[in-house]
Motif scaffolding. Structure first.
Motif, short mmCIF file in Angstrom:
data_model
loop_
_atom_site.label_atom_id
_atom_site.label_comp_id
_atom_site.label_asym_id
_atom_site.label_seq_id
_atom_site.Cartn_x
_atom_site.Cartn_y
_atom_site.Cartn_z
N UNK A 167 0.83 -1.20 0.00
CA UNK A 167 0.00 0.00 0.00
C UNK A 167 0.87 1.25 0.00
N UNK A 168 0.36 2.29 -0.63
CA UNK A 168 1.06 3.57 -0.65
C UNK A 168 1.05 4.17 0.76
N UNK A 169 2.13 4.88 1.12
CA UNK A 169 2.15 5.53 2.43
C UNK A 169 0.99 6.50 2.58
N UNK A 180 -3.65 26.32 -8.97
CA UNK A 180 -4.30 25.29 -9.78
C UNK A 180 -3.66 23.91 -9.64
N UNK A 181 -2.65 23.79 -8.79
CA UNK A 181 -2.01 22.50 -8.62
C UNK A 181 -2.63 21.72 -7.48
N UNK A 182 -3.12 20.54 -7.77
CA UNK A 182 -3.65 19.65 -6.74
C UNK A 182 -2.56 18.62 -6.44
N UNK A 183 -2.04 18.69 -5.23
CA UNK A 183 -0.93 17.84 -4.80
C UNK A 183 -1.50 16.62 -4.09
N UNK A 184 -1.53 15.49 -4.79
CA UNK A 184 -1.99 14.26 -4.16
C UNK A 184 -0.94 13.84 -3.13
N UNK A 185 -1.35 12.97 -2.22
CA UNK A 185 -0.41 12.47 -1.21
C UNK A 185 0.74 11.73 -1.89
N UNK A 186 0.47 11.04 -2.99
CA UNK A 186 1.51 10.33 -3.72
C UNK A 186 2.49 11.31 -4.37
N UNK A 208 4.22 14.38 7.05
CA UNK A 208 4.63 13.14 7.70
C UNK A 208 3.75 12.00 7.20
N UNK A 209 4.38 10.85 6.99
CA UNK A 209 3.68 9.67 6.49
C UNK A 209 3.76 8.52 7.49
N UNK A 210 2.84 7.59 7.36
CA UNK A 210 2.75 6.47 8.30
C UNK A 210 3.90 5.47 8.18
N UNK A 211 4.75 5.62 7.17
CA UNK A 211 5.92 4.74 7.06
C UNK A 211 7.13 5.33 7.77
#
Length: 119
Positions: free
Chosen positions: A2-4, A84-90, A21-24
């Protein structure tokens, strides 16, 4: 695998840094200028391969607002009006992971174009 998943996002206004901060266990400190010049927007990335625009003069740009977009991203509003930039978590994870290389490539591109980080 799974992705962080992000577990925290903090805007440090004084230093103009977005901390994610990410869960990894990864924690990325991403400068506003770096995020602005690497915006995932079509304005910066273009509409296809090889169309990325070299954004210059953003050394003093700030993030003025962070707007959640569902559970998958944030919209960053910048002091230069870009929003206009949507920054996904990925995308944020990849920008954090590849920060050093991306920044070096950006500085090299500025140099090759005879352009500057300053206005």
């Amino acid at each position: 695998m799974n992705a962080p998943v992000p577990i925290g996002i903090t805007l440090h206004r004084a230093s103009h840094v977005l901390e994610v901060a990410y869960d990894d266990g990864e924690v990325f400190r991403l400068p506003a200028e770096y995020l602005r010049v690497n915006s995932p927007s079509a304005e910066v990335q273009g509409h296809g391969p090889g169309q990325k625009v070299l954004v210059t003069g953003k050394a003093d740009v700030e993030i003025v607002e962070i707007i959640p977009v569902g559970h998958y991203a944030v919209l960053l509003k910048f002091s230069d009006g870009h929003q206009t930039g949507i920054y996904s978590w990925d995308v944020l994870y990849a920008l954090g992971r590849d920060h050093e290389r991306n920044w070096r490539d950006y500085l090299d591109a500025l140099d090759a174009a005879g352009r500057s980080r300053e206005v």
